[in-house]
Design an enzyme around this catalytic site. Structure first.
Site, PDB file in Angstrom:
ATOM      1  N   ASP A 134      56.637 -61.941  58.154  1.00 33.28           N
ATOM      2  CA  ASP A 134      57.573 -62.306  57.079  1.00 33.28           C
ATOM      3  C   ASP A 134      58.989 -61.812  57.340  1.00 33.28           C
ATOM      4  OD1 ASP A 134      55.823 -63.829  55.582  1.00 33.28           O
ATOM      5  OD2 ASP A 134      54.963 -62.079  54.593  1.00 33.28           O
ATOM      6  N   SER A 185      46.902 -55.676  50.680  1.00 34.87           N
ATOM      7  CA  SER A 185      48.241 -56.239  50.519  1.00 34.87           C
ATOM      8  C   SER A 185      48.056 -57.731  50.271  1.00 34.87           C
ATOM      9  CB  SER A 185      49.058 -56.009  51.794  1.00 34.87           C
ATOM     10  OG  SER A 185      50.166 -56.856  51.781  1.00 34.87           O
TER      11      SER A 185
END
Ligand code: ARG
Length: 413
Positions: A134, A185
């Protein structure tokens, strides 16, 4: 917090922060002020993640010291400009992951840059760590739109543990959302949910039940199958069971129907762009169902040459999305090609959802290349295929190999 710098005409520089409202980015507001002496503009987007309470997120950002906080509902743009191109490309990274996290990043990067320009901000910040994809998608995506913007990534610089972040929050009076700490996560949006870390790091162990939050355990799913008809126009799903609806509603409905049948669970050891193999799970009921159906309607409406050639292009497009190259020079031309292939991809696909599987059981199309007259073996249907022509065709088709077989006989050499 006191404004101290005299640069920028006595005003502090601004940073636009991609704010999710979670622990990391809540702490980041304060950390950025403290370490970079900047004013923080906190921006959140609604891409269909559950629990997206915009008002609450915005208020918390203000309470934590943001000078401006905003929450934008970008779901329509997300579906139409990002998810649908992915559907047309049958986008599955490594043939298994529908890119649900990856596809939201360029839209986030676009929104951040827009606000940075609006605010005259010098920096954009995000809460990504230094190990994932990301950060690449954000950094590269932002720089490709405006190379002069500077990127700050507190979690990449600071590398604090969750407990250290909680201590920092307590020490500085930062309000964090009272939420019991998840061992995983997660990242979620309309197109799917990703889950990593914790027990998943042992690639041999079956994912614990707590990993799955959006799908019914296939073993507990209904004992009778559910059938759904998905209508496509130019490669885009537009109807469910004959009812026309917008993309957001269609994806939401299908997430529920397919998820209730245990469809869309994915367990994968994935190659990250940063060179790490990582074990992650995904839940993407609508994505898996739509792409399965889309491939089926393409199989009926596209010529073999197009299907074959498109497969390579699809993989390139998929890699570009995964690798954060949405704003690169190849994306538009590739999309133009894929769009051109979708002109006749119209029709309805019937899928059967049953205990974790999605199976195509029927398809029909006004632009079908499937011709019963040509295909039939039945005496009851008029056969339009010229059987005698087959002999001539095969003679010509096989001629090079026959010629080679004669010319290259081993006893001649
Ligand atoms: N591995 C996936 C990707 O790179 C998902 C990342 C999910 N991120 C997260 N914070 N859980 O697209």
């Amino acid at each position: 917090m006191a404004n101290s710098t005299s640069a920028n005409n006595g005003k502090r520089d601004k940073v636009v922060l991609a704010y999710s409202g979670g622990l990391d980015t809540s702490v980041d507001i304060h950390w950025l002020q403290e370490n970079y002496n900047v004013d923080v503009v906190a921006i959140s987007v609604d891409v269909g993640q559950p629990e997206a309470d915009g008002k609450e997120i915005v208020e918390r950002a203000y309470r934590n010291g943001a000078i401006r906080a905003d929450f934008f509902d970008v779901r329509k743009e997300f579906v139409e400009e990002y998810v649908w191109p992915l559907v047309k490309a049958n986008g599955m990274y490594q043939d298994i992951y529908p890119l649900s996290t990856a596809i939201a990043r360029p839209l986030m990067a676009k929104t951040l840059v827009k606000i940075a320009h609006e605010e005259g901000a010098k920096y954009i910040a995000h809460g990504c760590t230094g190990k994932g994809n990301d950060q690449v998608r954000f950094d590269a995506g932002i720089k490709a739109q405006d190379p002069d913007l500077k990127i700050l990534a507190p979690q990449r610089e600071w590398v604090a543990s969750r407990d250290e972040e909680i201590d920092y929050a307590e020490e500085h009076g930062i309000e964090i959302k009272a939420k019991k700490s998840s061992p995983f996560s997660r990242d979620e949006n309309l197109w799917g949910a990703s889950c990593e870390c914790g027990a998943l790091e042992n690639a041999w162990d079956e994912p614990p039940a707590g990993v799955w939050a959006h799908t019914v355990d296939p073993e507990q799913a209904p004992n009778t199958p559910t059938y759904v008809e998905i209508g496509f126009e130019h490669g885009i799903p537009v109807c469910l069971d004959g009812k026309r609806m917008d993309g957001i509603e269609l994806i939401e409905k299908l997430n529920k129907i397919a998820g209730d049948n245990g469809v869309g669970r994915i367990d994968h050891v994935e190659d990250r762009l940063v060179g790490i193999k990582s074990r992650e799970t995904y839940e993407c009921p609508a994505a898996v169902t739509i792409i399965t159906a889309h491939k089926a309607i393409e199989a009926m409406t596209l010529q073999r040459e197009v299907l074959d050639f498109k497969r390579g292009i699809e993989q390139k497009f998929t890699r570009m999305v995964y690798d954060g190259q949405w704003f690169g020079g190849l994306r538009e031309p590739i999309n133009a090609f894929i769009d051109a292939t979708q002109k006749f991809v119209n029709g309805v696909v019937r899928v059967k959802l049953y205990k974790g599987s999605v199976t195509v059981v029927g398809r029909k199309s006004p632009t079908s290349l499937y011709d019963t007259g040509l295909a039939t073996y039945s005496k009851d249907t008029e056969d339009t295929f010229d059987h005698h022509a087959a002999m001539g065709f095969i003679y010509v088709w096989g001629l090079p190999d026959q010629t080679a077989a004669r010319a290259h006989k081993t006893d001649k050499q």
